[in-house]
Design a protein around this motif. Structure first.
Motif, PDB file in Angstrom:
ATOM      1  N   ASP A  35      15.953  16.720  -1.049  1.00 21.82           N
ATOM      2  CA  ASP A  35      15.034  17.060   0.193  1.00 21.82           C
ATOM      3  C   ASP A  35      16.044  17.382   1.497  1.00 21.82           C
ATOM      4  OD1 ASP A  35      12.364  17.244   1.522  1.00 21.82           O
ATOM      5  OD2 ASP A  35      13.173  15.363   2.331  1.00 21.82           O
ATOM      6  N   LEU A  36      17.238  16.636   1.418  1.00 22.77           N
ATOM      7  CA  LEU A  36      17.898  16.857   2.734  1.00 22.77           C
ATOM      8  C   LEU A  36      18.632  18.160   2.568  1.00 22.77           C
ATOM      9  CD1 LEU A  36      19.413  13.149   2.996  1.00 22.77           C
ATOM     10  CD2 LEU A  36      17.646  14.479   4.579  1.00 22.77           C
ATOM     11  N   LEU A  37      19.059  18.686   1.390  1.00 20.96           N
ATOM     12  CA  LEU A  37      19.886  19.972   1.239  1.00 20.96           C
ATOM     13  C   LEU A  37      18.851  20.952   1.593  1.00 20.96           C
ATOM     14  CD1 LEU A  37      21.940  21.523   0.038  1.00 20.96           C
ATOM     15  CD2 LEU A  37      21.005  21.422  -2.194  1.00 20.96           C
ATOM     16  N   ILE A  38      17.472  20.862   1.245  1.00 19.80           N
ATOM     17  CA  ILE A  38      16.752  21.888   1.726  1.00 19.80           C
ATOM     18  C   ILE A  38      16.363  21.926   3.243  1.00 19.80           C
ATOM     19  CG2 ILE A  38      14.269  22.791   1.242  1.00 19.80           C
ATOM     20  CD1 ILE A  38      14.444  22.110  -1.534  1.00 19.80           C
ATOM     21  N   ASP A  39      16.150  20.846   3.518  1.00 18.14           N
ATOM     22  CA  ASP A  39      15.628  20.496   5.112  1.00 18.14           C
ATOM     23  C   ASP A  39      16.987  20.956   5.970  1.00 18.14           C
ATOM     24  OD1 ASP A  39      13.307  19.944   6.717  1.00 18.14           O
ATOM     25  OD2 ASP A  39      14.267  18.095   7.086  1.00 18.14           O
ATOM     26  N   GLN A  40      17.820  20.224   5.643  1.00 20.71           N
ATOM     27  CA  GLN A  40      19.045  20.409   6.942  1.00 20.71           C
ATOM     28  C   GLN A  40      20.023  21.738   6.383  1.00 20.71           C
ATOM     29  OE1 GLN A  40      19.070  18.426   9.323  1.00 20.71           O
ATOM     30  NE2 GLN A  40      17.434  17.445   8.562  1.00 20.71           N
ATOM     31  N   VAL A  41      20.058  22.180   5.485  1.00 22.33           N
ATOM     32  CA  VAL A  41      21.022  23.265   4.858  1.00 22.33           C
ATOM     33  C   VAL A  41      20.539  24.642   4.626  1.00 22.33           C
ATOM     34  CG1 VAL A  41      22.899  23.843   3.357  1.00 22.33           C
ATOM     35  CG2 VAL A  41      22.694  21.460   4.038  1.00 22.33           C
ATOM     36  N   LEU A  42      19.559  24.378   3.787  1.00 20.61           N
ATOM     37  CA  LEU A  42      18.944  25.771   3.185  1.00 20.61           C
ATOM     38  C   LEU A  42      18.033  26.460   4.538  1.00 20.61           C
ATOM     39  CD1 LEU A  42      17.832  25.363  -0.404  1.00 20.61           C
ATOM     40  CD2 LEU A  42      19.995  26.457   0.504  1.00 20.61           C
ATOM     41  N   LYS A  43      17.191  25.250   5.203  1.00 20.70           N
ATOM     42  CA  LYS A  43      16.303  25.739   6.170  1.00 20.70           C
ATOM     43  C   LYS A  43      17.341  26.616   7.465  1.00 20.70           C
ATOM     44  CE  LYS A  43      12.187  23.286   5.652  1.00 20.70           C
ATOM     45  NZ  LYS A  43      11.302  22.200   6.416  1.00 20.70           N
ATOM     46  N   ARG A  44      18.106  25.994   7.776  1.00 24.67           N
ATOM     47  CA  ARG A  44      19.117  26.551   8.626  1.00 24.67           C
ATOM     48  C   ARG A  44      19.605  27.740   8.321  1.00 24.67           C
ATOM     49  NH1 ARG A  44      22.488  21.170  11.074  1.00 24.67           N
ATOM     50  NH2 ARG A  44      20.611  19.871  11.988  1.00 24.67           N
ATOM     51  N   LEU A  45      20.111  27.976   7.025  1.00 28.28           N
ATOM     52  CA  LEU A  45      20.652  29.307   6.676  1.00 28.28           C
ATOM     53  C   LEU A  45      19.562  30.317   6.528  1.00 28.28           C
ATOM     54  CD1 LEU A  45      22.794  28.339   3.551  1.00 28.28           C
ATOM     55  CD2 LEU A  45      23.725  29.020   5.844  1.00 28.28           C
ATOM     56  N   ALA A  46      18.313  29.780   6.394  1.00 27.75           N
ATOM     57  CA  ALA A  46      17.088  30.735   6.209  1.00 27.75           C
ATOM     58  C   ALA A  46      16.781  31.207   7.729  1.00 27.75           C
ATOM     59  CB  ALA A  46      15.879  30.079   5.762  1.00 27.75           C
ATOM     60  N   GLN A  47      17.057  30.339   8.540  1.00 26.84           N
ATOM     61  CA  GLN A  47      16.647  30.718  10.060  1.00 26.84           C
ATOM     62  C   GLN A  47      17.470  31.777  10.643  1.00 26.84           C
ATOM     63  OE1 GLN A  47      16.952  26.923  12.484  1.00 26.84           O
ATOM     64  NE2 GLN A  47      14.921  26.178  11.488  1.00 26.84           N
ATOM     65  N   ARG A  48      18.643  31.964  10.193  1.00 22.04           N
ATOM     66  CA  ARG A  48      19.585  33.220  10.641  1.00 22.04           C
ATOM     67  C   ARG A  48      19.007  34.294  10.104  1.00 22.04           C
ATOM     68  NH1 ARG A  48      25.489  29.995   9.662  1.00 22.04           N
ATOM     69  NH2 ARG A  48      25.040  28.192  11.075  1.00 22.04           N
ATOM     70  N   THR A  49      18.293  34.621   8.867  1.00 28.10           N
ATOM     71  CA  THR A  49      17.804  35.650   8.658  1.00 28.10           C
ATOM     72  C   THR A  49      16.706  36.525   9.414  1.00 28.10           C
ATOM     73  OG1 THR A  49      15.993  34.784   7.223  1.00 28.10           O
ATOM     74  CG2 THR A  49      18.476  34.948   6.113  1.00 28.10           C
ATOM     75  N   SER A  50      16.672  37.798   9.417  1.00 27.47           N
ATOM     76  CA  SER A  50      15.883  38.528  10.291  1.00 27.47           C
ATOM     77  C   SER A  50      14.279  38.427   9.875  1.00 27.47           C
ATOM     78  CB  SER A  50      16.264  39.741  10.201  1.00 27.47           C
ATOM     79  OG  SER A  50      16.228  40.539   8.847  1.00 27.47           O
ATOM     80  N   PHE A  51      13.928  37.834   8.756  1.00 26.99           N
ATOM     81  CA  PHE A  51      12.748  37.804   8.248  1.00 26.99           C
ATOM     82  C   PHE A  51      12.447  36.358   7.944  1.00 26.99           C
ATOM     83  CE2 PHE A  51      15.586  38.919   4.779  1.00 26.99           C
ATOM     84  CZ  PHE A  51      15.556  37.598   3.960  1.00 26.99           C
ATOM     85  N   SER A  52      10.968  36.000   7.984  1.00 26.31           N
ATOM     86  CA  SER A  52      10.597  34.522   7.943  1.00 26.31           C
ATOM     87  C   SER A  52       9.827  34.112   6.640  1.00 26.31           C
ATOM     88  CB  SER A  52       9.312  34.474   9.058  1.00 26.31           C
ATOM     89  OG  SER A  52       8.357  35.306   8.530  1.00 26.31           O
ATOM     90  N   PHE A  53      10.129  35.193   5.809  1.00 23.79           N
ATOM     91  CA  PHE A  53       9.432  34.947   4.214  1.00 23.79           C
ATOM     92  C   PHE A  53      10.241  33.476   3.720  1.00 23.79           C
ATOM     93  CE2 PHE A  53       7.520  36.011   0.333  1.00 23.79           C
ATOM     94  CZ  PHE A  53       8.401  35.497  -0.568  1.00 23.79           C
ATOM     95  N   ASP A  54      11.630  33.644   3.696  1.00 23.94           N
ATOM     96  CA  ASP A  54      12.518  32.324   3.137  1.00 23.94           C
ATOM     97  C   ASP A  54      12.017  31.142   3.830  1.00 23.94           C
ATOM     98  OD1 ASP A  54      13.315  33.308   5.565  1.00 23.94           O
ATOM     99  OD2 ASP A  54      15.554  33.475   4.774  1.00 23.94           O
ATOM    100  N   ASP A  55      11.864  31.195   5.067  1.00 24.54           N
ATOM    101  CA  ASP A  55      11.482  29.837   5.778  1.00 24.54           C
ATOM    102  C   ASP A  55      10.352  29.387   5.215  1.00 24.54           C
ATOM    103  OD1 ASP A  55      13.540  30.030   8.550  1.00 24.54           O
ATOM    104  OD2 ASP A  55      12.976  31.924   7.623  1.00 24.54           O
ATOM    105  N   GLU A  56       9.211  30.179   5.094  1.00 28.55           N
ATOM    106  CA  GLU A  56       7.881  29.773   4.903  1.00 28.55           C
ATOM    107  C   GLU A  56       8.079  29.124   3.127  1.00 28.55           C
ATOM    108  OE1 GLU A  56       5.701  33.036   5.652  1.00 28.55           O
ATOM    109  OE2 GLU A  56       5.489  32.789   8.022  1.00 28.55           O
ATOM    110  N   ILE A  57       8.763  29.773   2.439  1.00 33.09           N
ATOM    111  CA  ILE A  57       8.954  29.399   1.140  1.00 33.09           C
ATOM    112  C   ILE A  57       9.322  27.968   0.966  1.00 33.09           C
ATOM    113  CG2 ILE A  57      10.080  29.998  -1.059  1.00 33.09           C
ATOM    114  CD1 ILE A  57       7.510  31.559  -0.650  1.00 33.09           C
ATOM    115  N   LEU A  58      10.468  27.932   1.742  1.00 34.85           N
ATOM    116  CA  LEU A  58      11.376  26.681   1.794  1.00 34.85           C
ATOM    117  C   LEU A  58      10.210  25.376   2.352  1.00 34.85           C
ATOM    118  CD1 LEU A  58      14.781  27.436   3.000  1.00 34.85           C
ATOM    119  CD2 LEU A  58      14.271  26.730   0.772  1.00 34.85           C
ATOM    120  N   GLU A  59       9.567  25.708   3.339  1.00 31.23           N
ATOM    121  CA  GLU A  59       8.573  24.800   3.822  1.00 31.23           C
ATOM    122  C   GLU A  59       7.466  24.535   2.876  1.00 31.23           C
ATOM    123  OE1 GLU A  59       7.070  22.066   6.414  1.00 31.23           O
ATOM    124  OE2 GLU A  59       8.779  23.479   6.732  1.00 31.23           O
ATOM    125  N   LEU A  60       7.073  25.325   1.821  1.00 35.70           N
ATOM    126  CA  LEU A  60       6.303  25.004   0.844  1.00 35.70           C
ATOM    127  C   LEU A  60       6.780  23.934  -0.247  1.00 35.70           C
ATOM    128  CD1 LEU A  60       4.434  28.508   0.294  1.00 35.70           C
ATOM    129  CD2 LEU A  60       3.220  26.174   1.128  1.00 35.70           C
TER     130      LEU A  60
END
Length: 363
Positions: A35-60
């Motif tokens: 959970d911490l890996l997704i919330d603290q690492v993967l979400k931050r990496l997803a925020q650097r992308t130009s699209f929001s698809f990955d952020d919303e998938i990780l949130e789900l």
């Protein structure tokens, strides 16, 4: 130190409850780390992308991942502590809980997909709103059926009678609603092939031309230039020859035939036609208008003005305005637009002419 290590190894091997607690704590910690890996690492990496698809998938998925890993601890503990029928029931209950978690996640993903992504297609006019609801309900039905099958298989319920009953019911439904199913799958094929979309101008086999105003589950609605609404079943549309005037680009080419008298200055005629096209506000500059000589007709030399307008909806109005402007420009330039003429030559026989001179005979 060596004695403590030996003692702990013996404790873990002999005390089953210690091992059970370690299983529970270990999988809980693994779930929290995921959970911490997704919330603290993967979400931050997803925020650097130009699209929001990955952020919303990780949130789900980040909460379901945590609970799935955490619930694996009780699964191992039950396998460790019990060896009777109670173990089977408890294991099935935990697996059912995991399946329900991902079931709810799948339904949330379907809602997100239809509300966020398919609404974008509706805004662009690619599909109708009822197609959106069709896909949403269809995906939900598939998720519910798959979820029920998974839960039934977890509890080891024989699915053969269920599949047999579904097959018989499916055959009866297909025979009773053959036309409805044909229209339904016709709409699916239209959506997949992208033959046309809402807002396109099309011509069908029977000759009707109009704007597609709606692509529904059962039929396609076309509004003609007479503001008449035509409803055509999708099964017919899927098996008909369709001319899409709005594809692949919305620009539409006009062909304006013109005839001039023999002896006209053709270079002057071409310049006048191109000038009329360039000055017309509805004619686009790219592609550029052009003039082509077509034929030596009986009474005229036939030419054709080729030009493009922004969209097929302007076809009739632009042609009207161009013909009017060409007539006025030809009149100013002294260019004659001929009309069909016939010269009649009378040949009179000599004996017939003498009879005409004598006049009528009176008895």
């Amino acid at each position: 130190m060596t004695d403590l290590k030996i003692y702990l190894e013996q404790l873990f091997q002999t005390n089953i409850w210690v091992k059970a607690v370690l299983y529970l704590l270990g999988f809980f910690v693994l779930g929290k780390l995921a959970d911490l890996l997704i919330d603290q690492v993967l979400k931050r990496l997803a925020q650097r992308t130009s699209f929001s698809f990955d952020d919303e998938i990780l949130e789900l998925v980040h909460r379901p991942v945590f609970w799935t890993i955490s619930l694996l601890g009780p699964v191992y503990v039950l396998d460790l502590l019990t060896q009777d029928r109670l173990e089977a029931y408890l294991l099935a209950a935990i697996k059912t809980l995991i399946a329900l978690i991902w079931w709810v996640t799948a339904l949330r993903f379907i809602n997100w997909l239809t509300e966020k992504r398919l609404l974008y297609l509706i805004a662009q006019g690619r599909i109708g709103r009822d197609i959106l609801y069709l896909f949403k309900n269809l995906l939900r039905a598939i998720a519910v059926i798959v979820g029920l099958l998974v839960i039934l298989s977890i509890w080891k319920i024989n699915l053969t009678p269920l599949f047999a009953s579904a097959g018989i019911a499916g055959i009866a439904l297909a025979l009773a609603a053959k036309e409805t199913l044909a229209n339904f799958f016709g709409g699916i094929s239209i959506f997949i092939d992208r033959t046309y979309r809402v807002g396109d101008y099309i011509i069908i086999d029977s000759g009707e031309r109009g704007e597609v105003v709606d692509i529904g589950i059962r039929s396609t609605k076309i509004k003609t230039r007479d503001d008449v609404l035509i409803t055509i079943p999708n099964s017919i549309m899927a098996n008909s020859k369709i001319i899409n005037e709005s594809a692949p680009v919305p620009r539409f080419r006009l062909r304006v035939p013109v005839g001039v008298a023999y002896g006209s200055d053709l270079d002057l005629v071409e310049r006048v036609l191109l000038e009329v096209a360039h000055q017309h506000p509805r004619v686009v500059k790219d592609p550029a208008p052009r003039v082509r000589l077509r034929a030596f007709a009986d009474s005229s030399i036939n030419l054709e003005l080729l030009c493009w307008v922004e969209e097929p909806a302007l076809k009739g109005l632009a042609r009207h305005e161009l013909i009017k402007a060409i007539d006025q420009a030809f009149a100013r330039a002294g260019i004659t637009i001929p009309f069909p003429q016939r010269d009649v030559h009378l040949f009179v026989r000599p004996e017939a002419s003498e009879d005409l001179l004598k006049g009528p005979q009176i008895d």
